[in-house]
Scaffold this active site. Structure first.
Site, PDB file in Angstrom:
ATOM      1  CG  ASP A  29      -2.079   0.979   1.094  1.00  0.00           C
ATOM      2  OD1 ASP A  29      -3.229   0.525   0.959  1.00  0.00           O
ATOM      3  OD2 ASP A  29      -1.824   2.213   1.108  1.00  0.00           O
ATOM      4  CG  ASN A  85     -12.254  -0.475   4.178  1.00  0.00           C
ATOM      5  OD1 ASN A  85     -12.536  -0.938   5.277  1.00  0.00           O
ATOM      6  ND2 ASN A  85     -11.083   0.106   3.940  1.00  0.00           N
ATOM      7  N   GLY A  91     -15.075   3.504   4.265  1.00  0.00           N
ATOM      8  CA  GLY A  91     -13.686   3.881   4.006  1.00  0.00           C
ATOM      9  C   GLY A  91     -13.146   3.411   2.666  1.00  0.00           C
ATOM     10  CB  THR A  93     -10.438   5.461  -1.428  1.00  0.00           C
ATOM     11  OG1 THR A  93      -9.369   4.523  -1.258  1.00  0.00           O
ATOM     12  CG2 THR A  93     -10.699   6.172  -0.110  1.00  0.00           C
ATOM     13  CG  HIS A  96     -10.060  -3.556  -8.787  1.00  0.00           C
ATOM     14  ND1 HIS A  96      -9.597  -3.568 -10.107  1.00  0.00           N
ATOM     15  CD2 HIS A  96      -9.698  -4.752  -8.274  1.00  0.00           C
ATOM     16  CE1 HIS A  96      -9.014  -4.725 -10.365  1.00  0.00           C
ATOM     17  NE2 HIS A  96      -9.048  -5.462  -9.264  1.00  0.00           N
ATOM     18  CG  HIS A  98      -8.933  -3.125  -2.360  1.00  0.00           C
ATOM     19  ND1 HIS A  98      -9.928  -2.431  -3.004  1.00  0.00           N
ATOM     20  CD2 HIS A  98      -8.656  -2.418  -1.238  1.00  0.00           C
ATOM     21  CE1 HIS A  98     -10.228  -1.346  -2.311  1.00  0.00           C
ATOM     22  NE2 HIS A  98      -9.480  -1.310  -1.220  1.00  0.00           N
TER      23      HIS A  98
HETATM   24  P1  AMP Z   1      -9.682   1.391   0.394  1.00  0.00           P
HETATM   25  O1  AMP Z   1      -9.626   2.763   1.040  1.00  0.00           O
HETATM   26  O2  AMP Z   1     -10.108   0.272   1.282  1.00  0.00           O
HETATM   27  O3  AMP Z   1     -10.458   1.454  -0.906  1.00  0.00           O
HETATM   28  O4  AMP Z   1      -8.173   1.034   0.027  1.00  0.00           O
HETATM   29  C1  AMP Z   1      -7.502   1.615  -1.039  1.00  0.00           C
HETATM   30  C2  AMP Z   1      -6.055   1.612  -0.681  1.00  0.00           C
HETATM   31  O5  AMP Z   1      -5.313   1.796  -1.873  1.00  0.00           O
HETATM   32  C3  AMP Z   1      -5.624   2.722   0.281  1.00  0.00           C
HETATM   33  O6  AMP Z   1      -5.079   2.131   1.461  1.00  0.00           O
HETATM   34  C4  AMP Z   1      -4.584   3.504  -0.516  1.00  0.00           C
HETATM   35  O7  AMP Z   1      -3.498   3.939   0.275  1.00  0.00           O
HETATM   36  C5  AMP Z   1      -4.154   2.481  -1.549  1.00  0.00           C
HETATM   37  N1  AMP Z   1      -3.628   3.027  -2.794  1.00  0.00           N
HETATM   38  C6  AMP Z   1      -4.171   4.003  -3.563  1.00  0.00           C
HETATM   39  N2  AMP Z   1      -3.411   4.212  -4.663  1.00  0.00           N
HETATM   40  C7  AMP Z   1      -2.368   3.335  -4.572  1.00  0.00           C
HETATM   41  C8  AMP Z   1      -1.237   3.067  -5.395  1.00  0.00           C
HETATM   42  N3  AMP Z   1      -1.015   3.727  -6.546  1.00  0.00           N
HETATM   43  N4  AMP Z   1      -0.364   2.108  -4.990  1.00  0.00           N
HETATM   44  C9  AMP Z   1      -0.566   1.433  -3.838  1.00  0.00           C
HETATM   45  N5  AMP Z   1      -1.615   1.631  -3.027  1.00  0.00           N
HETATM   46  C10 AMP Z   1      -2.503   2.586  -3.385  1.00  0.00           C
HETATM   47 ZN    ZN Z   2     -10.174  -2.260 -11.634  1.00  0.00          ZN
END
Ligand code: AMP
Ligand code: ZN
Length: 112
Positions: A29, A85, A91, A93, A96, A98
């Site tokens: 992350d 999430n 939370g 963001t 996709h 994950h």
């Molecule tokens: P969520 O908030 O559960 O949707 O998790 C999305 C996660 O993706 C967050 O913890 C971000 O820090 C992480 N994230 C966003 N862009 C990137 C990126 N380019 N490389 C690695 N992690 C990312």
């Molecule tokens: Zn995607």
């Protein structure tokens, strides 16, 4: 498709990969919340999140948990947390599916 994780899968956005196979990618992350903070994602764009897991796409989720167990061992974690999430209010963001693998520090008992 304007999806940051699909772009990471395609190699259009760089990432620190820790595991990859035909169906799953794991990378660190960019904004770690713990010493180990790895995102494990299906390469397939499963939008938006856990609410969209179906009989047709669930197999990759089992595989993801297999990889999570392997990565936790590799990171030396006996204690860890796996989080997904679903929805902005929870939370999320990136729309996709994950899974966050978090560990390497004492994790609070509070989940929310
Ligand atoms: P969520 O908030 O559960 O949707 O998790 C999305 C996660 O993706 C967050 O913890 C971000 O820090 C992480 N994230 C966003 N862009 C990137 C990126 N380019 N490389 C690695 N992690 C990312
Ligand atoms: Zn995607």
């Amino acid at each position: 498709m304007d999806c940051i994780f699909c772009k990471i899968v395609a190699g259009d956005i760089p990432s620190t990969k820790v595991y990859e196979d035909d169906t799953v990618l794991a990378f660190r992350d960019i904004n770690p919340q713990a010493p180990t903070h790895i995102l494990v994602i299906p390469k397939e764009h499963i939008a938006n999140g856990a609410a969209d897991i179906t009989a047709d796409n669930a197999a990759v989720v089992g595989h993801i948990f297999e990889i999570i167990a392997k990565l936790a061992k590799e990171e030396g974690l006996s204690d860890f947390r796996v989080v997904t999430n679903n929805g902005e209010g929870a939370g999320q963001t990136v729309p996709h599916l994950h899974f966050h693998l978090l560990g390497g520090r004492t994790l609070g008992v509070e989940m929310g």
